[in-house]
Design a protein around this motif. Structure first.
Motif, PDB file in Angstrom:
ATOM      1  N   MET A  76      34.416  48.070  27.292  1.00  0.00           N
ATOM      2  CA  MET A  76      33.686  46.733  27.135  1.00  0.00           C
ATOM      3  C   MET A  76      34.565  45.627  26.743  1.00  0.00           C
ATOM      4  O   MET A  76      34.465  44.688  26.341  1.00  0.00           O
ATOM      5  N   ASP A  77      36.280  45.815  27.337  1.00  0.00           N
ATOM      6  CA  ASP A  77      36.881  44.577  27.112  1.00  0.00           C
ATOM      7  C   ASP A  77      37.125  44.036  28.441  1.00  0.00           C
ATOM      8  O   ASP A  77      36.945  44.449  29.623  1.00  0.00           O
ATOM      9  N   ARG A  78      37.772  42.749  28.353  1.00  0.00           N
ATOM     10  CA  ARG A  78      38.065  42.224  29.721  1.00  0.00           C
ATOM     11  C   ARG A  78      38.982  42.911  30.398  1.00  0.00           C
ATOM     12  O   ARG A  78      40.063  43.522  29.517  1.00  0.00           O
ATOM     13  N   ILE A  79      38.919  42.928  31.522  1.00  0.00           N
ATOM     14  CA  ILE A  79      40.076  43.787  32.485  1.00  0.00           C
ATOM     15  C   ILE A  79      41.315  43.059  32.613  1.00  0.00           C
ATOM     16  O   ILE A  79      41.486  41.767  32.898  1.00  0.00           O
ATOM     17  N   LYS A  80      42.326  43.700  31.996  1.00  0.00           N
ATOM     18  CA  LYS A  80      43.689  43.310  32.275  1.00  0.00           C
ATOM     19  C   LYS A  80      44.348  44.341  33.250  1.00  0.00           C
ATOM     20  O   LYS A  80      44.307  45.394  33.054  1.00  0.00           O
ATOM     21  N   GLY A  81      45.017  43.616  34.123  1.00  0.00           N
ATOM     22  CA  GLY A  81      45.920  44.676  35.009  1.00  0.00           C
ATOM     23  C   GLY A  81      45.028  44.848  36.068  1.00  0.00           C
ATOM     24  O   GLY A  81      44.266  43.878  36.757  1.00  0.00           O
ATOM     25  N   VAL A  82      45.037  46.002  36.717  1.00  0.00           N
ATOM     26  CA  VAL A  82      44.448  46.337  37.882  1.00  0.00           C
ATOM     27  C   VAL A  82      42.826  46.669  37.590  1.00  0.00           C
ATOM     28  O   VAL A  82      42.313  47.024  36.652  1.00  0.00           O
ATOM     29  N   TRP A  83      41.768  46.157  38.366  1.00  0.00           N
ATOM     30  CA  TRP A  83      40.165  45.981  38.399  1.00  0.00           C
ATOM     31  C   TRP A  83      40.006  46.982  39.246  1.00  0.00           C
ATOM     32  O   TRP A  83      40.085  46.958  40.426  1.00  0.00           O
ATOM     33  N   PHE A  84      39.265  47.882  38.871  1.00  0.00           N
ATOM     34  CA  PHE A  84      38.664  49.165  39.711  1.00  0.00           C
ATOM     35  C   PHE A  84      37.076  49.000  39.609  1.00  0.00           C
ATOM     36  O   PHE A  84      36.548  48.917  38.659  1.00  0.00           O
ATOM     37  N   ARG A  85      36.496  48.926  40.772  1.00  0.00           N
ATOM     38  CA  ARG A  85      35.188  48.672  41.045  1.00  0.00           C
ATOM     39  C   ARG A  85      34.629  49.672  42.001  1.00  0.00           C
ATOM     40  O   ARG A  85      35.043  49.968  43.289  1.00  0.00           O
ATOM     41  N   CYS A  86      33.588  50.519  41.396  1.00  0.00           N
ATOM     42  CA  CYS A  86      33.000  51.453  42.500  1.00  0.00           C
ATOM     43  C   CYS A  86      32.397  50.935  43.601  1.00  0.00           C
ATOM     44  O   CYS A  86      31.711  49.810  43.582  1.00  0.00           O
TER      45      CYS A  86
END
Length: 129
Positions: free
Chosen positions: A59-69
């Motif tokens: 539940m944190d803001r995404i830092k670095g690579v963002w993975f989305r299904c």
């Protein structure tokens, strides 16, 4: 510009389309701005923030690579994806964002305002089991 897929094993059905699977979502090309540090080519990811994306696990803001299904629109940061990639549905896989995403376009493409949730990016399975 392109988006990467993270596939955990060889697919049972090829990923193919006569049209782009996703429109151009990046505001800039993937990779570091300016000169590439050849000894640390992924170092730029440490300063990358996806301000509008929350990890569904921590539940944190995404830092670095963002993975989305590709199928169920689950969003994971790189730390949680490493912890949960095998716990996620074995027939699903992720697309990977390595630069800031144009969220106005993404909101439309992913149908983020749809009360029933985002539709899958692919309408067919690439893994059968």
């Amino acid at each position: 510009m392109h988006i990467f897929f993270k596939l955990l094993r060889p697919v049972d059905r090829p990923i193919e389309s006569q049209f782009a699977i996703l429109p151009i979502l990046y505001r800039q090309p993937s990779g570091p701005a300016g000169r590439l540090n050849s000894s640390h080519p992924k170092a730029y990811l440490a300063t990358l923030y996806h301000n509008a994306a929350l990890c569904d696990h921590c539940m944190d803001r995404i830092k670095g690579v963002w993975f989305r299904c590709v199928y169920c629109a689950k969003d994971l940061c790189d730390v949680c994806e490493n912890l949960n990639s095998h716990a996620h549905n074995r027939t699903h896989f992720f697309y990977v964002f390595k630069v800031p995403v144009d969220m106005q376009i993404f909101r439309i493409v992913a149908e983020l305002d749809n009360l029933e949730g985002s539709p899958p990016v692919l309408n067919y399975p690439v893994y059968y089991s």
